[in-house]
Enzyme design. Structure first.
Site, PDB file in Angstrom:
ATOM      1  N   ARG A   1     -10.947 -28.505  19.207  1.00 31.23           N
ATOM      2  CA  ARG A   1     -11.492 -27.881  17.987  1.00 31.23           C
ATOM      3  C   ARG A   1     -11.847 -28.899  16.916  1.00 31.23           C
ATOM      4  NH1 ARG A   1     -11.283 -21.948  17.800  1.00 31.23           N
ATOM      5  NH2 ARG A   1     -10.345 -21.403  19.788  1.00 31.23           N
TER       6      ARG A   1
ATOM      7  N   ARG B   1      -4.096 -20.282  21.834  1.00 29.01           N
ATOM      8  CA  ARG B   1      -3.301 -19.131  21.417  1.00 29.01           C
ATOM      9  C   ARG B   1      -2.526 -18.597  22.605  1.00 29.01           C
ATOM     10  NH1 ARG B   1      -5.975 -15.177  21.003  1.00 29.01           N
ATOM     11  NH2 ARG B   1      -8.124 -15.878  21.228  1.00 29.01           N
TER      12      ARG B   1
ATOM     13  N   HIS C   1     -13.064  -9.272  13.611  1.00 24.26           N
ATOM     14  CA  HIS C   1     -13.316 -10.582  14.222  1.00 24.26           C
ATOM     15  C   HIS C   1     -14.839 -10.788  14.267  1.00 24.26           C
ATOM     16  CE1 HIS C   1     -12.450 -13.358  17.938  1.00 24.26           C
ATOM     17  NE2 HIS C   1     -12.474 -14.043  16.821  1.00 24.26           N
TER      18      HIS C   1
ATOM     19  N   ASP D   1     -16.071 -16.445  11.722  1.00 22.78           N
ATOM     20  CA  ASP D   1     -15.018 -15.886  12.582  1.00 22.78           C
ATOM     21  C   ASP D   1     -14.454 -14.543  12.125  1.00 22.78           C
ATOM     22  OD1 ASP D   1     -13.430 -16.232  14.933  1.00 22.78           O
ATOM     23  OD2 ASP D   1     -11.710 -16.757  13.691  1.00 22.78           O
TER      24      ASP D   1
ATOM     25  N   TYR E   1      -0.381 -25.100  17.253  1.00 25.04           N
ATOM     26  CA  TYR E   1      -1.808 -24.979  17.524  1.00 25.04           C
ATOM     27  C   TYR E   1      -2.493 -23.814  16.805  1.00 25.04           C
ATOM     28  CZ  TYR E   1      -6.032 -26.140  19.905  1.00 25.04           C
ATOM     29  OH  TYR E   1      -7.299 -26.565  20.154  1.00 25.04           O
TER      30      TYR E   1
ATOM     31  N   LYS F   1      -5.647 -15.667  12.411  1.00 29.57           N
ATOM     32  CA  LYS F   1      -5.554 -14.486  13.278  1.00 29.57           C
ATOM     33  C   LYS F   1      -4.405 -13.567  12.854  1.00 29.57           C
ATOM     34  CE  LYS F   1      -8.869 -16.181  15.722  1.00 29.57           C
ATOM     35  NZ  LYS F   1     -10.210 -15.613  15.629  1.00 29.57           N
TER      36      LYS F   1
ATOM     37  N   CYS G   1     -17.482 -17.323  22.297  1.00 29.18           N
ATOM     38  CA  CYS G   1     -18.717 -16.731  22.839  1.00 29.18           C
ATOM     39  C   CYS G   1     -19.908 -17.051  21.938  1.00 29.18           C
ATOM     40  CB  CYS G   1     -18.585 -15.220  22.961  1.00 29.18           C
ATOM     41  SG  CYS G   1     -17.616 -14.724  24.380  1.00 29.18           S
ATOM     42  N   GLY G   2     -19.782 -18.053  21.068  1.00 27.24           N
ATOM     43  CA  GLY G   2     -20.946 -18.489  20.302  1.00 27.24           C
ATOM     44  C   GLY G   2     -21.044 -17.916  18.891  1.00 27.24           C
TER      45      GLY G   2
ATOM     46  N   SER H   1     -13.607 -14.592  21.364  1.00 20.04           N
ATOM     47  CA  SER H   1     -13.405 -16.016  21.097  1.00 20.04           C
ATOM     48  C   SER H   1     -14.273 -16.858  22.028  1.00 20.04           C
ATOM     49  CB  SER H   1     -11.936 -16.368  21.333  1.00 20.04           C
ATOM     50  OG  SER H   1     -11.125 -15.509  20.588  1.00 20.04           O
TER      51      SER H   1
HETATM   52  C1  OXD Z   1     -10.293 -17.549  18.388  1.00 18.60           C
HETATM   53  C2  OXD Z   1     -10.522 -18.499  17.281  1.00 18.60           C
HETATM   54  O1  OXD Z   1      -9.498 -17.854  19.284  1.00 18.60           O
HETATM   55  O2  OXD Z   1     -11.355 -18.195  16.428  1.00 18.60           O
HETATM   56  O3  OXD Z   1     -10.898 -16.474  18.358  1.00 18.60           O
HETATM   57  O4  OXD Z   1      -9.862 -19.543  17.234  1.00 18.60           O
HETATM   58 MN    MN Z   2     -12.046 -16.174  16.599  1.00 16.13          MN
END
Ligand code: OXD
Ligand code: MN
Length: 637
Positions: free
Chosen positions: A421, A110, A283, A330, A254, A263, A307-308, A305
């Site tokens: 991804r 992003r 989020h 997400d 992307y 998003k 972080c698990g 983003s």
């Molecule tokens: C992010 C995603 O970047 O979920 O948060 O792709």
């Molecule tokens: Mn995300």
């Protein structure tokens, strides 16, 4: 509205020559049709507003063809054929219906610096403290600059290409919590990914006939980039105009830049719509947790983003008798129902997860989800036509890296891009929750907030009340990750894990959160968690992953008001022995829960500086009060 010219009369006539496109037609017809054009009959099948949007955009972008996506298997097959020919996708022979995409090396994440929100007044977007300056909480663009950005990039940008019309639903089609969008794109990769990540096609067009409201999403990749991955990184821009329910994105194929339901719609525009309509677009992952007594509760959790979130959403609990089921990994759309219960839906239909770090050890459920019907992007490829990434296990002796170069374990660069991804249908997840598509959403008992904090921040802290929880969210900080263009491991403020995704002024966002408690509403408890605290040798103090079920167990017991807590300056934490650490081996609980006074006084200063410099007079007074309370409590501890 975009000031496109209306479509010239002869445009429709010209494109009408290739008449094979019809909703639900055969694979052969689809193959022709993807290079063919929408017929007047098809255009007429669109609702008047959708049709007007398509015609305006086609007149602007001048594609050779227009294809209205029906979401069928035949259409998906045709897209795959086409992308293989174009060199965008390559079949991964080792798996069933899995595909590898390698992007242009300049189009891998992003791009927050090129993402803008447009409104008449800058203050609608940017908090008072940053008016006229760069803001860390969202970039503003004026309407005239917005128009110019479109005019500079879009005229004729789809020449020689097909414009795909993707009607999509965020949330189950027909749910009162769902919303509809129409994305126009010249990227077949985007179409294929949108069919995984959202619900697309004829059933959405049908729903639009009942209610014509939709978000207009226009996306084009541009004409630079590498063969098979057109893009234009120099001119990439991602624009949102909440007042017109409009998103425009140029130059990137992307993920978050191009799959506009995610998003751009579900969070940036979503947060604006949610505020207008009195709900929350966040989020956050959503999971169902069943305790050994068979009682099931759902929680939502916000982490920045990479972080698990996906790991927590698909956790295999180590605590005996616990079961975790996944609703989403997400994004959560949450609304109080008429009984005062906060209900959440996952507006997405798939997982767009970060591959590196995913393994049988860290996320076995993801591993049993992703090797069918998946598009992998920027991972490494094995000689057998499989995939590999850092953190998956031992590296094979030979690989092809994400740039298409030969790679061996001695190579100095990563085999997979750190932000590579998988894009996988959610219903393939073996622990997908039975209620994941429930129209009314699942009831939320607790909200977790968290980030990567190597120092100072305890494993889990319960907020004293909703207001304190909102303060915890407002003051969240986390080490940066590869999901966006930031480099280095700096600790960044990331309030509510929404920093890159606010659609409006963050001060107003906080006021919206503060307005949630109302008569008759059952407010979920709020907790801050940190799985990532390290000791002086740089080793993680907490095992994380499935052992996070021990924290969830405590959270749920607190939701039952079990008195298993003690008060600290930060909020409530488990007393010694309250957290179930049975069979865990030695854990340095003292350090894990310590609240170093110097650290927290500095943290309070840093939060105050951030509030002052980034938000200023738009910050609700309650947040200053909470900061003062924190300072006082830490000082007197
Ligand atoms: C992010 C995603 O970047 O979920 O948060 O792709
Ligand atoms: Mn995300």
């Amino acid at each position: 509205m975009l000031h496109f010219n209306t479509i010239p009369e002869d445009y429709v006539k010209k494109t009408a020559q290739c008449a094979q496109l019809a909703l639900g037609c055969s694979r052969a017809a689809h193959q022709t049709a993807l290079r063919g054009a929408a017929t007047p009959a098809q255009l007429a099948s669109l609702t008047p507003k959708v049709r007007a949007f398509v015609e305006r955009s086609a007149a602007l972008c001048q594609p050779d063809h227009v294809h209205v996506c029906d979401g069928s298997e035949a259409e998906a097959d045709a897209l795959l054929q086409f992308m293989q020919k174009q060199g965008t996708l390559k079949s991964l022979k080792q798996y069933d219906n899995c595909w590898l995409a390698r992007t242009d090396p300049a189009d891998v994440a992003r791009v927050e610096s090129r993402t803008f929100i447009c409104s008449e007044n800058e203050r609608d977007v940017v908090p008072a403290a940053r008016i006229g300056q760069k803001s860390a909480l969202g970039n503003y663009i004026a309407p005239s600059d917005y128009e110019n950005a479109v005019a500079d990039r879009f005229p004729g940008c789809m020449k020689g290409r097909t414009m795909y019309v993707i009607p999509f639903s965020m949330g189950p089609v027909g749910s009162p919590l769902s919303k509809i969008g129409v994305e126009l794109t010249d990227s077949p990769y985007v179409v294929y990914s949108m069919r995984v990540m959202t619900r697309i096609g004829s059933k959405v067009l049908e729903a639009l006939r009942q209610d014509e409201t939709f978000v207009k999403c226009l996306h084009a990749v541009g004409h630079a980039g590498v063969p098979g991955w057109p893009c234009d990184p120099q001119r990439t821009i991602i624009l949102h105009k909440p007042a017109d329910d409009e998103i425009v994105s140029f130059g990137s194929g992307y993920g978050g830049n191009s799959l506009l339901g995610k998003k751009c719609f579900a969070l940036r525009l979503g947060s604006v719509i949610a505020r207008r309509e009195g709900w929350l677009a966040e989020h956050m992952l959503i999971v169902g947790i069943t305790n050994p007594q068979g009682r099931k509760r759902y929680i939502a959790a916000a982490f920045p983003s990479a972080c698990g979130k996906t790991n927590l959403a698909m956790m295999t609990p180590t605590l005996p008798g616990y079961k975790v089921e996944c609703v989403g990994d997400d994004i959560a759309w949450m609304k109080f129902d008429k009984n005062g219960v906060l209900r959440a839906i996952n507006p997405e239909n798939g997982f767009f997860g970060v591959a590196p770090g995913t393994s049988e050890a860290t996320n076995p459920i993801a591993m049993s989800t992703i090797f069918r019907n998946t598009v992998f992007t920027n991972v490494a490829e094995t000689e057998e036509g499989g995939v590999w990434w850092e953190g998956m296990g031992r590296a094979p002796a030979k690989l092809t890296d994400w740039k298409g170069q030969a790679w061996t374990p001695e190579s100095k660069t990563p085999a997979a891009h750190p932000n590579s991804r998988f894009c996988t249908p959610a219903d393939q997840c073996p622990i997908i929750d039975s209620e994941w598509e429930s129209a009314e959403g699942v009831p939320i008992s607790a909200i977790l907030l968290g980030g990567r904090r190597p120092a100072g921040v305890p494993l889990v802290v319960e907020a004293r009340d909703w207001k304190h929880g909102v303060f915890m969210g407002a003051s969240m900080r986390s080490e940066s990750t590869a999901a966006a263009e930031h480099s280095g491991k700096v600790v960044m403020n990331d309030p509510f894990a929404m920093r890159p995704f606010f659609g409006y002024n963050f001060g107003e966002y906080l006021k919206h959160w503060l307005s949630m408690p109302q008569a008759g509403r059952k407010m979920p408890k709020i907790f801050h968690v940190n799985w990532f605290r390290k000791n002086d040798e740089g080793k993680f103090l907490w095992p994380g992953f499935g052992d996070n079920s021990r924290v969830l167990d405590w959270v749920l017991r607190r939701c039952d008001n079990e008195p298993c807590y003690t008060e600290t300056p930060l909020g409530y934490v488990p007393r010694e022995g309250d957290l179930n650490t049975q069979d865990l081996g030695p854990i340095d609980m003292n350090t894990l829960f310590s609240i170093p006074k110097d650290f927290w006084l500095q943290e309070a200063d840093a939060i105050g500086k951030y509030f002052k410099e980034e938000v200023g007079s738009d910050l609700p007074k309650e947040m200053w009060d909470e900061l003062e309370t924190l300072r006082k409590k830490v000082k007197s501890s």
